[in-house]
Enzyme design. Structure first.
Site, PDB file in Angstrom:
ATOM      1  N   LYS A 206       0.845  -1.198   0.000  1.00  0.00           N
ATOM      2  CA  LYS A 206       0.000   0.000   0.000  1.00  0.00           C
ATOM      3  C   LYS A 206       0.881   1.249   0.000  1.00  0.00           C
ATOM      4  O   LYS A 206       0.676   2.167  -0.770  1.00  0.00           O
ATOM      5  CB  LYS A 206      -0.921  -0.035   1.213  1.00  0.00           C
ATOM      6  CG  LYS A 206      -1.824   1.173   1.319  1.00  0.00           C
ATOM      7  CD  LYS A 206      -2.828   1.038   2.447  1.00  0.00           C
ATOM      8  CE  LYS A 206      -3.547   2.364   2.644  1.00  0.00           C
ATOM      9  NZ  LYS A 206      -4.567   2.311   3.681  1.00  0.00           N
ATOM     10  N   GLU A 212      10.517  -4.825   4.486  1.00  0.00           N
ATOM     11  CA  GLU A 212      10.592  -6.234   4.103  1.00  0.00           C
ATOM     12  C   GLU A 212      10.285  -6.411   2.619  1.00  0.00           C
ATOM     13  O   GLU A 212      10.970  -7.125   1.888  1.00  0.00           O
ATOM     14  CB  GLU A 212       9.580  -7.071   4.916  1.00  0.00           C
ATOM     15  CG  GLU A 212       9.869  -7.184   6.393  1.00  0.00           C
ATOM     16  CD  GLU A 212       9.222  -6.081   7.213  1.00  0.00           C
ATOM     17  OE1 GLU A 212       8.944  -4.989   6.663  1.00  0.00           O
ATOM     18  OE2 GLU A 212       9.012  -6.283   8.420  1.00  0.00           O
ATOM     19  N   GLY A 267      -4.973  -1.826   4.838  1.00  0.00           N
ATOM     20  CA  GLY A 267      -4.167  -2.956   4.360  1.00  0.00           C
ATOM     21  C   GLY A 267      -4.826  -4.295   4.637  1.00  0.00           C
ATOM     22  O   GLY A 267      -4.922  -5.163   3.764  1.00  0.00           O
ATOM     23  N   ARG A 268      -5.329  -4.484   5.862  1.00  0.00           N
ATOM     24  CA  ARG A 268      -5.901  -5.791   6.224  1.00  0.00           C
ATOM     25  C   ARG A 268      -7.317  -5.984   5.674  1.00  0.00           C
ATOM     26  O   ARG A 268      -7.942  -7.010   5.922  1.00  0.00           O
ATOM     27  CB  ARG A 268      -5.859  -5.973   7.745  1.00  0.00           C
ATOM     28  CG  ARG A 268      -6.485  -4.845   8.534  1.00  0.00           C
ATOM     29  CD  ARG A 268      -6.096  -4.901  10.009  1.00  0.00           C
ATOM     30  NE  ARG A 268      -6.570  -3.741  10.763  1.00  0.00           N
ATOM     31  CZ  ARG A 268      -5.918  -2.595  10.851  1.00  0.00           C
ATOM     32  NH1 ARG A 268      -4.766  -2.429  10.236  1.00  0.00           N
ATOM     33  NH2 ARG A 268      -6.410  -1.591  11.573  1.00  0.00           N
ATOM     34  N   GLU A 353      -4.978  -6.548  14.683  1.00  0.00           N
ATOM     35  CA  GLU A 353      -4.452  -5.234  14.292  1.00  0.00           C
ATOM     36  C   GLU A 353      -5.579  -4.198  14.326  1.00  0.00           C
ATOM     37  O   GLU A 353      -5.334  -3.008  14.475  1.00  0.00           O
ATOM     38  CB  GLU A 353      -3.828  -5.309  12.882  1.00  0.00           C
ATOM     39  CG  GLU A 353      -2.828  -4.194  12.608  1.00  0.00           C
ATOM     40  CD  GLU A 353      -1.984  -4.425  11.360  1.00  0.00           C
ATOM     41  OE1 GLU A 353      -0.879  -4.972  11.479  1.00  0.00           O
ATOM     42  OE2 GLU A 353      -2.435  -4.058  10.268  1.00  0.00           O
ATOM     43  N   HIS A 384      -5.577 -32.918  17.582  1.00  0.00           N
ATOM     44  CA  HIS A 384      -4.475 -33.751  18.059  1.00  0.00           C
ATOM     45  C   HIS A 384      -3.307 -32.907  18.545  1.00  0.00           C
ATOM     46  O   HIS A 384      -2.197 -33.411  18.694  1.00  0.00           O
ATOM     47  CB  HIS A 384      -4.036 -34.710  16.953  1.00  0.00           C
ATOM     48  CG  HIS A 384      -5.117 -35.701  16.621  1.00  0.00           C
ATOM     49  ND1 HIS A 384      -5.269 -36.893  17.301  1.00  0.00           N
ATOM     50  CD2 HIS A 384      -6.132 -35.637  15.735  1.00  0.00           C
ATOM     51  CE1 HIS A 384      -6.316 -37.537  16.815  1.00  0.00           C
ATOM     52  NE2 HIS A 384      -6.867 -36.802  15.870  1.00  0.00           N
ATOM     53  N   LYS A 512       9.127  -0.815  14.241  1.00  0.00           N
ATOM     54  CA  LYS A 512       9.710  -0.476  12.933  1.00  0.00           C
ATOM     55  C   LYS A 512      10.758   0.620  13.100  1.00  0.00           C
ATOM     56  O   LYS A 512      11.846   0.555  12.523  1.00  0.00           O
ATOM     57  CB  LYS A 512       8.619   0.049  11.981  1.00  0.00           C
ATOM     58  CG  LYS A 512       7.706  -1.002  11.416  1.00  0.00           C
ATOM     59  CD  LYS A 512       6.796  -0.362  10.365  1.00  0.00           C
ATOM     60  CE  LYS A 512       5.665  -1.268   9.971  1.00  0.00           C
ATOM     61  NZ  LYS A 512       4.684  -0.640   9.105  1.00  0.00           N
TER      62      LYS A 512
HETATM   63  O1  F6P Z   1       3.078  -3.168   9.854  1.00  0.00           O
HETATM   64  C1  F6P Z   1       1.749  -3.399   9.655  1.00  0.00           C
HETATM   65  C2  F6P Z   1       1.305  -2.915   8.303  1.00  0.00           C
HETATM   66  O2  F6P Z   1       1.279  -1.539   8.266  1.00  0.00           O
HETATM   67  C3  F6P Z   1      -0.044  -3.517   7.974  1.00  0.00           C
HETATM   68  O3  F6P Z   1      -1.088  -2.785   8.457  1.00  0.00           O
HETATM   69  C4  F6P Z   1       0.011  -3.603   6.490  1.00  0.00           C
HETATM   70  O4  F6P Z   1      -0.938  -4.504   6.024  1.00  0.00           O
HETATM   71  C5  F6P Z   1       1.435  -4.073   6.302  1.00  0.00           C
HETATM   72  O5  F6P Z   1       2.165  -3.366   7.279  1.00  0.00           O
HETATM   73  C6  F6P Z   1       2.026  -3.865   4.938  1.00  0.00           C
HETATM   74  O6  F6P Z   1       2.004  -2.542   4.536  1.00  0.00           O
HETATM   75  P1  F6P Z   1       2.196  -2.136   3.033  1.00  0.00           P
HETATM   76  O7  F6P Z   1       1.081  -2.726   2.247  1.00  0.00           O
HETATM   77  O8  F6P Z   1       2.153  -0.644   3.006  1.00  0.00           O
HETATM   78  O9  F6P Z   1       3.525  -2.659   2.562  1.00  0.00           O
END
Ligand code: F6P
Length: 552
Positions: A206, A212, A267-268, A353, A384, A512
């Site tokens: 987003k 990452e 995002g979620r 979240e 199990h 972060k």
């Molecule tokens: O760190 C959490 C977050 O901000 C989530 O809310 C989001 O889904 C994810 O990181 C990834 O963010 P982006 O889509 O901006 O890379």
């Protein structure tokens, strides 16, 4: 002082619970033959039985009084009408618009968002067709056989979960992979069997600033360029999904290959947007539209059904009841369907979240518990592994059991076996086993008095563990869409009751920020004065070992 717990409606539930908590669900079932009929309902193809909760008709009506007292219907309407209910980010919350399959305009900030949504859907449709038909070729003229989605959190979990849930609908010629972890192992192991000439990367973020994702995206680009050393290859092998066109361009992805979405999509909550591109590529656009249509059906139900018949409202309020009055702090998601095995992970982010917040929308500390811990696994594997604690542990856990009536893979009587376990577990969790029943069973096994008495305490189950059962005719794209939307709205309902902003996530920022500081130290000089002794010590230890060869 926050006012929720001072509301007369809250206090009424509290005093009602004082009486009801002394009753066992067995008794409630025994005294009311109509209980199942009244406490089960159906919408958008989902049959939901909530009768195995420690509630009576009176409880439900008190819970709905509370829902009205916190203005749940008004908040729901605010969401659907594009108000900026995400107040800390000053944004609307309009994932419902993404799957608005009616022609009804949905506006925010004075503009209808539907034309923009439909344009992106058309772009996704064209691209999906081109890729799946083989019209879209890689740089060396080969057809794409593998798509790797690089994203994390909401840019990974939704598409991953849905692609897996709908694996039955995937086409054999195109495999979809997901890389999220910045641990180089994730990308390396994913790419090992793949050929760069037939691989397409979707960089999904987003913000397009997530560490990452960008690290993996750069590594993927290097991998691609290593065998096709021409920047033109990137245009054939990389597309981006983002709200941030500038950053996408800066990364080197052609804006023609970018699929946008909007800041009013959390995002979620974004799998319905162009973040769903890997889903569409995997199952085809027609099935993606079906997914949207199922979610839309649930949206319409949530928007218009009376509170007493409204499934997200009922499940949301029961969740509040179990959490705040019954003291249940963790909620398990237990899908009896292998295809749904990532649902618990997905809902973990969606719920935790969203409602893992300690202050209200206005920034006041809450004086009640919010957001339960969400976890789970596909049954019967979970049985199990961790069910022992759910049955006889000292903390009470509530659970959702989810299963299809028809399996995509009917092997002999295996589906009956699976579902027999499903029904048996909810029965056992509700009824438990009394001392008398346990003793009678031990007698039939011919145990002597002493052995019987020794085993007896271990054979007693308290029961009275709340469960909801959700039966789906078949796990189709449409039903899955409805199921996910049900949970999204349940989360919304609970957020409204707790008075929190379910659509921001400031809590993930601190880690972060600190990681940014520490990364500089790992790559340069450590600054022990910046940290506590433990963190400084660990950093120093790591750096010292990094300077030596690794053990074989
Ligand atoms: O760190 C959490 C977050 O901000 C989530 O809310 C989001 O889904 C994810 O990181 C990834 O963010 P982006 O889509 O901006 O890379």
């Amino acid at each position: 002082m926050n006012s929720l717990t001072n509301l007369p409606e809250w206090k009424a539930i509290k005093s009602h619970w004082q009486t009801l908590s002394k009753r066992h669900m067995r008794e409630l079932f025994a005294e009311d033959p109509g209980r199942f009929r009244r406490m089960s309902t159906e919408a958008a193809g989902l049959f939901v039985d909530y009768s195995k909760n420690p509630v009576t008709g009176e409880t439900l009506s008190l819970l709905l009084d509370l829902a009205r007292a916190v203005q749940l219907p008004e908040w729901r309407d605010r969401m659907f009408s594009g108000e900026h209910i995400n107040n800390t980010e000053d944004r609307a919350v309009l994932h419902v618009a993404l799957r608005n399959r009616s022609s009804r305009p949905i506006t925010t900030d004075g503009a209808d968002v539907m034309p923009g949504i439909n344009t992106v859907l058309a772009q996704m449709e064209a691209f999906t067709h081109a890729l799946r038909s083989g019209e879209w070729k890689g740089y060396t003229g080969n057809q794409i056989t593998d798509v790797v989605n690089i994203g994390i959190g909401g840019s990974n979990l939704g598409p991953l979960m849905v692609a897996e849930a709908l694996r039955h609908y995937q086409s054999a010629g195109l495999r979809v992979h997901f890389v999220s972890n910045v641990d180089g192992t994730h990308l390396t192991e994913t790419l090992k069997p793949l050929n760069p000439e037939t691989t397409l990367f979707i960089i999904a973020s987003k913000t397009f600033t997530t560490q990452e994702t960008l690290a993996n995206a750069h590594a993927a680009r290097d991998w691609c360029l290593a065998s096709m050393p021409d920047d033109a290859a990137i245009a054939r092998h990389f597309v981006a999904v983002s709200t941030n066109a500038e950053k996408v361009e800066a990364f080197g992805i052609d804006p023609q290959n970018m699929f946008i979405f909007w800041d009013w999509v959390g995002g979620r909550y974004s799998l319905w947007s162009s973040i769903g591109l890997p889903i569409a590529l995997a199952i085809g656009m027609a099935n993606f539209y079906e997914l949207l249509a199922g979610a839309h059906e649930m949206d319409e139900h949530f928007r218009s059904a009376p509170l007493a018949e409204n499934i997200p409202v009922i499940l949301g309020m029961l969740g509040v009841y179990n959490h705040n009055f019954n003291g249940i702090k963790t909620h398990a998601i237990l899908p009896y369907d292998q295809y749904l095995r990532y649902l618990p992970d997905y809902l973990q982010q969606a719920d935790m979240e969203s409602n893992g917040k300690g202050v209200t929308r206005d920034g006041l500390p809450v004086d009640y518990s919010t957001g339960p811990v969400i976890w789970g696994a596909a049954g019967t594997d979970g049985q199990h592994a961790f069910y022992q604690l759910i049955h006889q542990g000292t903390q009470v856990i509530s659970s959702d059991f989810i299963a299809p009536v028809h399996s995509h893979n009917e092997l002999s009587d295996q589906h009956e076996k699976l579902l027999a376990n499903f029904f048996a577990q909810t029965e056992a969790l509700m009824k438990g086993r009394t001392r008398e029943e346990a003793e009678a069973e031990l007698r039939t096994q011919g145990l002597g008095d002493e052995a019987r008495q020794a085993l007896l305490p271990h054979k007693v189950f308290p029961g009275n563990r709340p469960t909801n059962s959700i039966l789906i005719d078949k796990l189709t794209p449409r039903r899955l869409g409805a199921l996910i939307a049900l949970y999204e709205h349940k989360i919304f309902v609970q957020g409204v009751v707790w008075g929190v902003n379910s659509y921001d996530q400031w809590g993930v920022e601190l880690g972060k920020q600190l990681a940014g500081v520490i990364l500089k130290e790992l790559e340069g000089d450590a600054r022990p004065e910046l940290h506590d002794a433990s963190t400084s010590g660990l950093v120093a230890h790591f750096k010292a070992l990094r300077g030596k060869p690794a053990a074989e």
